[in-house]
Motif scaffolding. Structure first.
Motif, mmCIF file in Angstrom:
data_model
loop_
_atom_site.group_PDB
_atom_site.id
_atom_site.type_symbol
_atom_site.label_atom_id
_atom_site.label_comp_id
_atom_site.label_asym_id
_atom_site.label_seq_id
_atom_site.Cartn_x
_atom_site.Cartn_y
_atom_site.Cartn_z
ATOM 1 N N GLY A 1 0.810 -1.210 0.000
ATOM 2 C CA GLY A 1 0.000 0.000 0.000
ATOM 3 C C GLY A 1 0.841 1.257 0.000
ATOM 4 N N THR A 2 0.317 2.281 0.653
ATOM 5 C CA THR A 2 1.009 3.559 0.735
ATOM 6 C C THR A 2 2.355 3.365 1.428
ATOM 7 N N PRO A 3 3.460 3.755 0.779
ATOM 8 C CA PRO A 3 4.785 3.499 1.361
ATOM 9 C C PRO A 3 5.078 4.408 2.541
ATOM 10 N N PRO A 4 5.936 3.957 3.483
ATOM 11 C CA PRO A 4 6.367 4.812 4.588
ATOM 12 C C PRO A 4 7.223 5.959 4.059
ATOM 13 N N PRO A 5 7.375 7.053 4.807
ATOM 14 C CA PRO A 5 6.997 7.215 6.223
ATOM 15 C C PRO A 5 5.553 7.628 6.461
ATOM 16 N N ALA A 6 4.744 7.748 5.402
ATOM 17 C CA ALA A 6 3.355 8.145 5.585
ATOM 18 C C ALA A 6 2.623 7.124 6.458
ATOM 19 N N ALA A 7 1.823 7.626 7.397
ATOM 20 C CA ALA A 7 1.040 6.746 8.257
ATOM 21 C C ALA A 7 -0.022 6.044 7.436
ATOM 22 N N SER A 8 -0.288 4.789 7.746
ATOM 23 C CA SER A 8 -1.280 4.007 7.025
ATOM 24 C C SER A 8 -2.033 3.129 8.013
ATOM 25 N N LEU A 9 -3.347 3.075 7.874
ATOM 26 C CA LEU A 9 -4.145 2.270 8.790
ATOM 27 C C LEU A 9 -3.806 0.795 8.668
ATOM 28 N N GLY A 10 -3.584 0.317 7.440
ATOM 29 C CA GLY A 10 -3.227 -1.080 7.247
ATOM 30 C C GLY A 10 -1.912 -1.445 7.904
ATOM 31 N N VAL A 11 -0.918 -0.569 7.766
ATOM 32 C CA VAL A 11 0.382 -0.810 8.389
ATOM 33 C C VAL A 11 0.253 -0.784 9.911
ATOM 34 N N MET A 12 -0.572 0.123 10.429
ATOM 35 C CA MET A 12 -0.771 0.193 11.877
ATOM 36 C C MET A 12 -1.399 -1.093 12.403
ATOM 37 N N VAL A 13 -2.349 -1.632 11.684
ATOM 38 C CA VAL A 13 -2.964 -2.901 12.097
ATOM 39 C C VAL A 13 -1.939 -4.028 12.048
ATOM 40 N N TYR A 14 -1.108 -4.033 11.004
ATOM 41 C CA TYR A 14 -0.074 -5.073 10.877
ATOM 42 C C TYR A 14 0.915 -4.986 12.044
ATOM 43 N N ASP A 15 1.362 -3.771 12.367
ATOM 44 C CA ASP A 15 2.333 -3.608 13.449
ATOM 45 C C ASP A 15 1.742 -3.949 14.815
ATOM 46 N N GLY B 1 -8.679 0.210 13.846
ATOM 47 C CA GLY B 1 -9.851 -0.621 13.589
ATOM 48 C C GLY B 1 -11.141 0.165 13.755
ATOM 49 N N ILE B 2 -11.242 0.947 14.821
ATOM 50 C CA ILE B 2 -12.441 1.755 15.046
ATOM 51 C C ILE B 2 -12.608 2.779 13.928
#
Length: 295
Positions: A236-250, A266-267
């Motif tokens: 998806g959207t590459p870092p360093p940009a924040a991403s909801l998917g990456v946050m869920v993965y981490d 998630g909320i």
């Protein structure tokens, strides 16, 4: 889904728009969906313009893994970054990608659907074959394949998602055109020598804007989920940009000791998707009141 076909000319367009807005806000689904959608979009805009309590990328190891509090509404992550600020920033990134992808797929898909339905013949068959080919692939798998073969950027992700949802708009636009092309006012416009393209965009397109707008709201929620899924898988959207998917993965490995890391993004996803779907349902009831009884 059926639509009520009205003549292309109505003398009181401002009054009609005002009554449609009031009808949407009187609809329970429309009102709740509007409130939730506006709330999420306002949060995303705040994240995009930097109007946040903390910088989403600033690390503070001393404040790592703090639970939600008045200082940090969604707590902090393993690097001490404020989770709420990162969720707001991630929403901005997701909405940018989803908005661009829906704009591309919607505009091109509607044009192709109108041309296929109005002209028919070979053009309709060619567009139909291409649409069926795209429908043959699972949406996430197709988006993943496209995103992984191109340069990794938010533009690539938006393009991949646009290709996935293009055939939906083709089908949505083509169906009403098959009925509208034989309407009396379209026949009259052709009889007086009006150009076909002019007839399409002055008489046909205005009478299907309601169903297209409803489809846009629904597809936007799907596009946000697809972008989050691609980010979760690393495409998806590459870092360093924040991403909801990456946050869920981490958050997966820390969910047992810091469940707020998973709850925040998630909320945000749940509220936005539910809000958009309820807004679309209310909008559909306004566009076609008979749809409410068939849901």
């Amino acid at each position: 889904m059926s639509t009520v076909v009205e003549p292309p000319y109505t003398p009181s367009a401002p009054a009609r728009r005002e009554s449609a807005l009031r009808a949407l806000l009187r609809n329970r689904s429309g009102l709740i969906g509007t409130v939730l959608t506006v709330l999420v979009i306002a949060t995303a805009v705040a994240g995009s313009v930097g109007a946040l309590p903390y910088d989403p990328d600033t690390q503070d190891v001393a404040a790592a893994l703090q639970s939600p509090s008045g200082a940090h509404w969604f707590g902090t992550d393993q690097f001490g970054r404020d989770v709420f600020s990162r969720v707001a920033s991630g929403l901005g990134s997701s909405l940018l990608v989803a908005g661009v992808s829906v704009a591309l797929s919607g505009s091109l898909g509607v044009v192709l659907g109108i041309l296929a339905g109005y002209y028919g013949g070979l053009l309709d068959r060619v567009i139909g074959v291409l649409t069926n080919v795209l429908f043959a692939f699972p949406s996430l798998l197709l988006a993943l394949t496209l995103a992984s073969t191109l340069d990794r950027s938010w533009r690539t992700v938006a393009l991949a998602i646009a290709v996935v949802y293009l055939p939906i708009f083709v089908r949505v636009a083509r169906g009403p055109v098959l009925t509208l092309r034989s309407a009396d006012y379209v026949t009259a416009a052709n009889a007086i020598g009006q150009r076909r393209l002019a007839t399409l965009f002055t008489h046909v397109l205005p009478n299907m804007r309601g169903i297209v707008l409803v489809q846009v709201t629904l597809t936007l929620s799907w596009a946000v989920l697809t972008e989050a899924s691609l980010s979760f898988l690393g495409f998806g959207t590459p870092p360093p940009a924040a991403s909801l998917g990456v946050m869920v993965y981490d958050a997966r490995t820390l969910s047992s000791i810091a469940p707020w890391l998973l709850a925040g993004p998630g909320i945000a996803l749940i509220v936005f998707v539910i809000g958009l779907n309820m807004f679309g349902a209310g909008l559909r009831d306004v566009v076609d009141p008979r749809a409410g009884g068939r849901r």
